[in-house]
Design an enzyme around this catalytic site. Structure first.
Site, short mmCIF file in Angstrom:
data_model
loop_
_atom_site.label_atom_id
_atom_site.label_comp_id
_atom_site.label_asym_id
_atom_site.label_seq_id
_atom_site.Cartn_x
_atom_site.Cartn_y
_atom_site.Cartn_z
N ASN A 176 11.62 1.42 1.12
CA ASN A 176 10.86 0.13 0.86
C ASN A 176 12.12 -0.51 -0.14
OD1 ASN A 176 8.81 -0.90 -0.32
ND2 ASN A 176 9.33 0.19 -2.12
N THR A 177 11.95 -1.91 -0.07
CA THR A 177 12.43 -3.12 -1.13
C THR A 177 11.88 -3.38 -2.81
OG1 THR A 177 13.05 -4.86 -1.64
CG2 THR A 177 11.76 -4.33 0.55
N HIS A 178 11.94 -2.95 -2.84
CA HIS A 178 11.25 -4.02 -4.47
C HIS A 178 12.14 -4.03 -5.60
CE1 HIS A 178 8.11 -1.81 -8.18
NE2 HIS A 178 9.47 -2.63 -8.62
N ARG A 231 0.69 -1.23 -0.17
CA ARG A 231 -0.11 -0.05 -0.09
C ARG A 231 1.26 0.87 -0.07
NH1 ARG A 231 -4.92 -1.07 0.87
NH2 ARG A 231 -4.63 -3.25 1.55
N ASP A 270 9.39 7.88 -1.19
CA ASP A 270 8.68 9.19 -0.77
C ASP A 270 7.08 9.36 -1.07
OD1 ASP A 270 8.71 8.81 -4.01
OD2 ASP A 270 10.23 10.39 -4.42
N GLY A 292 5.86 9.04 -4.54
CA GLY A 292 5.21 8.63 -5.36
C GLY A 292 5.30 7.47 -5.21
N LEU A 338 2.20 3.96 1.19
CA LEU A 338 2.30 5.55 1.88
C LEU A 338 1.89 7.15 1.93
CD1 LEU A 338 5.59 4.42 3.86
CD2 LEU A 338 3.06 3.34 4.68
C1 GRF Z 1 9.71 -9.07 -2.04
O1 GRF Z 1 9.47 -8.80 -3.75
C2 GRF Z 1 9.07 -7.37 -2.20
O2 GRF Z 1 9.91 -6.20 -2.74
C3 GRF Z 1 7.48 -6.82 -2.75
O3 GRF Z 1 7.08 -8.41 -2.40
C4 GRF Z 1 7.97 -9.30 -2.14
C5 GRF Z 1 7.98 -9.06 -0.73
O4 GRF Z 1 7.91 -10.22 0.11
N1 GRF Z 1 7.07 -5.88 -2.95
P1 GRF Z 1 7.74 -11.04 0.81
O5 GRF Z 1 6.49 -11.46 1.47
O6 GRF Z 1 8.77 -11.17 2.74
O7 GRF Z 1 7.94 -12.86 1.48
#
Ligand code: GRF
Length: 196
Positions: A108-110, A92, A142, A144, A94
């Protein structure tokens, strides 16, 4: 000196679990996890409870508007006075109230090499585009969608026969390692977030 981290998740929580285990074996420097928050019932919540972590749930359906939910989330996180908030599979966006309070300390990790393939279907989009390499990115959050300043990236080659599921699993292996490294770096001060 302690460094407290709140993790936000919506899915299986394997990234959060990797962080919990890394903190337990001292791989995140002074960083320790204070709590895990979710926006929906999900396996991440059960995982955190099993790990003995404090948890909180902030469900949009319990708030009259998106803005109220955003404030509710900021309030729930503020209880833990975190040095860092990690969105690890939190599905979601922020909102302004949250970012005003925690934007200087939220990452965030993407699962893609940003700025390529932002959004909720990054792995599918990379496969559809026919690229030979994708990966993962840690970035400051941020306003976006997946647009904030990039902190770290790891490349993952796409293999013949990869499906969205197999590729995402291989990306997540790197994503977990990257996230542990980034949290440790931020906690130790070897990585700094822009504006802090
Ligand atoms: C990760 O690849 C994250 O970047 C993405 O969803 C995944 C999360 O994995 N948005 P998990 O739920 O921690 O296994």
């Amino acid at each position: 000196m302690s460094y407290s981290v709140v993790v936000l998740a919506s899915g299986t929580g394997s990234l959060a679990q990797a962080l919990i285990e890394a903190a337990q074996r001292g791989a995140t420097g002074p960083a320790s996890l204070a709590a895990l928050g979710v926006d929906r019932p999900c396996p991440a919540l059960d995982m955190a409870k099993t790990a003995g972590l404090a948890t909180f749930a902030v469900y949009p359906a319990d708030f009259p508007s998106r803005a109220d939910w955003d404030q509710g989330l900021a309030k729930a996180v503020a209880v833990f006075q975190p040095d860092l908030v990690v969105s690890a599979g939190f599905m979601r966006v922020l909102g302004p109230a949250f970012l005003e309070r925690f934007g200087d300390r939220t990452i965030n990790t993407h699962p893609a090499l940003l700025p390529n393939f932002p959004g909720a279907h990054a792995v599918r989009d990379a496969l559809a585009a026919g690229v030979t390499t994708t990966g993962c990115t840690a970035h400051q959050v941020d306003a976006g969608v997946d647009t904030g300043p990039i902190i770290a990236q790891r490349a993952v080659p796409i293999e013949k026969g990869d499906t969205e599921a197999t590729l995402h699993e291989r990306i997540k292996v790197q994503e977990r390692l990257m996230l542990i490294e980034v949290v440790a770096g931020l906690a130790c001060g070897t990585i700094r977030l822009p504006g802090r």
